[in-house]
Scaffold this motif. Structure first.
Motif, PDB file in Angstrom:
ATOM      1  N   GLY A 138     -31.087  16.303 -54.518  1.00 27.19           N
ATOM      2  CA  GLY A 138     -30.204  15.160 -54.757  1.00 27.19           C
ATOM      3  C   GLY A 138     -29.224  14.913 -53.634  1.00 27.19           C
ATOM      4  N   SER A 139     -29.162  15.814 -52.659  1.00 22.79           N
ATOM      5  CA  SER A 139     -28.287  15.627 -51.505  1.00 22.79           C
ATOM      6  C   SER A 139     -28.862  14.553 -50.588  1.00 22.79           C
ATOM      7  N   VAL A 140     -27.966  13.853 -49.912  1.00 22.37           N
ATOM      8  CA  VAL A 140     -28.365  12.828 -48.950  1.00 22.37           C
ATOM      9  C   VAL A 140     -27.760  13.190 -47.602  1.00 22.37           C
ATOM     10  N   TYR A 141     -28.547  13.060 -46.539  1.00 22.01           N
ATOM     11  CA  TYR A 141     -28.081  13.475 -45.221  1.00 22.01           C
ATOM     12  C   TYR A 141     -28.789  12.690 -44.125  1.00 22.01           C
ATOM     13  N   LEU A 142     -28.257  12.816 -42.916  1.00 20.98           N
ATOM     14  CA  LEU A 142     -28.922  12.319 -41.716  1.00 20.98           C
ATOM     15  C   LEU A 142     -29.597  13.515 -41.048  1.00 20.98           C
ATOM     16  N   ASP A 143     -30.894  13.409 -40.832  1.00 23.50           N
ATOM     17  CA  ASP A 143     -31.674  14.469 -40.189  1.00 23.50           C
ATOM     18  C   ASP A 143     -31.636  14.197 -38.690  1.00 23.50           C
ATOM     19  N   CYS A 144     -30.848  14.989 -37.963  1.00 19.35           N
ATOM     20  CA  CYS A 144     -30.536  14.665 -36.567  1.00 19.35           C
ATOM     21  C   CYS A 144     -31.178  15.624 -35.564  1.00 19.35           C
ATOM     22  N   GLU A 145     -31.621  15.040 -34.480  1.00 17.73           N
ATOM     23  CA  GLU A 145     -32.140  15.791 -33.338  1.00 17.73           C
ATOM     24  C   GLU A 145     -31.209  15.529 -32.163  1.00 17.73           C
ATOM     25  N   PHE A 146     -30.692  16.594 -31.572  1.00 13.99           N
ATOM     26  CA  PHE A 146     -29.773  16.485 -30.445  1.00 13.99           C
ATOM     27  C   PHE A 146     -30.468  17.015 -29.194  1.00 13.99           C
ATOM     28  N   THR A 147     -30.593  16.172 -28.177  1.00 13.35           N
ATOM     29  CA  THR A 147     -31.199  16.590 -26.922  1.00 13.35           C
ATOM     30  C   THR A 147     -30.107  16.815 -25.893  1.00 13.35           C
ATOM     31  N   ILE A 148     -30.105  17.996 -25.292  1.00 15.67           N
ATOM     32  CA  ILE A 148     -29.086  18.336 -24.293  1.00 15.67           C
ATOM     33  C   ILE A 148     -29.376  17.601 -22.997  1.00 15.67           C
ATOM     34  N   MET A 149     -28.322  17.060 -22.395  1.00 15.61           N
ATOM     35  CA  MET A 149     -28.449  16.269 -21.169  1.00 15.61           C
ATOM     36  C   MET A 149     -27.738  16.983 -20.026  1.00 15.61           C
ATOM     37  N   GLY A 150     -28.515  17.485 -19.067  1.00 12.16           N
ATOM     38  CA  GLY A 150     -27.929  18.127 -17.895  1.00 12.16           C
ATOM     39  C   GLY A 150     -27.650  19.599 -18.102  1.00 12.16           C
ATOM     40  N   GLY A 151     -27.348  20.268 -16.997  1.00 16.17           N
ATOM     41  CA  GLY A 151     -26.971  21.671 -17.052  1.00 16.17           C
ATOM     42  C   GLY A 151     -28.144  22.609 -17.264  1.00 16.17           C
ATOM     43  N   LYS A 152     -27.823  23.847 -17.527  1.00 12.22           N
ATOM     44  CA  LYS A 152     -28.817  24.915 -17.649  1.00 12.22           C
ATOM     45  C   LYS A 152     -29.830  24.656 -18.752  1.00 12.22           C
TER      46      LYS A 152
END
Length: 197
Positions: free
Chosen positions: A54-68
């Motif tokens: 019954g929970s509602v959420y945003l299923d998020c993918e975070f892509t790292i930009m730059g660096g190691k």
């Protein structure tokens, strides 16, 4: 290049290794649409996901930009509502506010009209592709994840870096900042494990 001889293939990267706890990075946020809508809440466009609980959420993918850790991906949920109470939704609202401030260069304590408008969106589609600074954290699996068979710690994005942070400009330039040591990350995992036991 030959599909019979792999000596000239690139070595496999260790993308399965955890990124150290509290590593500062710039990320781009993508929402994996769950096709759930509730117009009474303003949740349209099919971005939200409805769980069996019954929970509602945003299923998020975070892509790292730059660096190691350039192009590494981290997955996290941003809570919208829960039948257990308002806390999860309130945490989600706080995360989105912080992400908008970080992305749009607004200080958390800025109460100007410009800042107020910068914290507004027309819909969740405005968050899809948002670029901001955040910490990659190491988290123990939740009870729900454990029930699904996930027992190992994971990287998650739950804390946004504000414009007032001393390394904000460097992080947003894709340079990152001083990263914690592997031993510090190991200590954190141990502390998290102790708390959950």
């Amino acid at each position: 290049m030959s599909w019979m001889n792999f000596s000239d293939a690139e070595e496999q990267s260790n993308n399965g290794d955890l990124i150290p706890h509290k590593t500062p990075v710039k990320v781009v946020m993508k929402i994996r649409a769950g096709s759930y809508n509730d117009p009474s809440q303003g949740w349209t466009g099919g971005f939200a996901t409805l769980a069996d609980s019954g929970s509602v959420y945003l299923d998020c993918e975070f892509t790292i930009m730059g660096g190691k850790y350039n192009k590494r991906k981290v997955w996290s949920l941003v809570g919208l509502s829960s039948p257990k109470g308002p806390k999860w939704g309130e945490m989600g609202r706080s995360f989105i506010r912080a992400a908008l401030e970080s992305a749009r260069g607004i200080a958390p304590n800025d109460t100007s009209d410009l800042a107020t408008k910068a914290r507004q969106i027309k819909g969740f589609g405005d968050l899809d592709g948002l670029e901001f600074a955040a910490f990659v954290e190491v988290k123990q699996p939740s009870d729900q994840e454990k029930a699904q068979g996930y027992t190992d710690p994971k990287n998650k994005i739950e804390t946004v870096i504000p414009t007032t942070h001393k390394d904000y400009a460097s992080i947003m330039a894709g340079n990152g900042a001083a990263t914690p040591t592997t031993s510090a990350a190991a200590r954190h995992i141990g502390q998290q494990a102790a708390k959950s036991s």
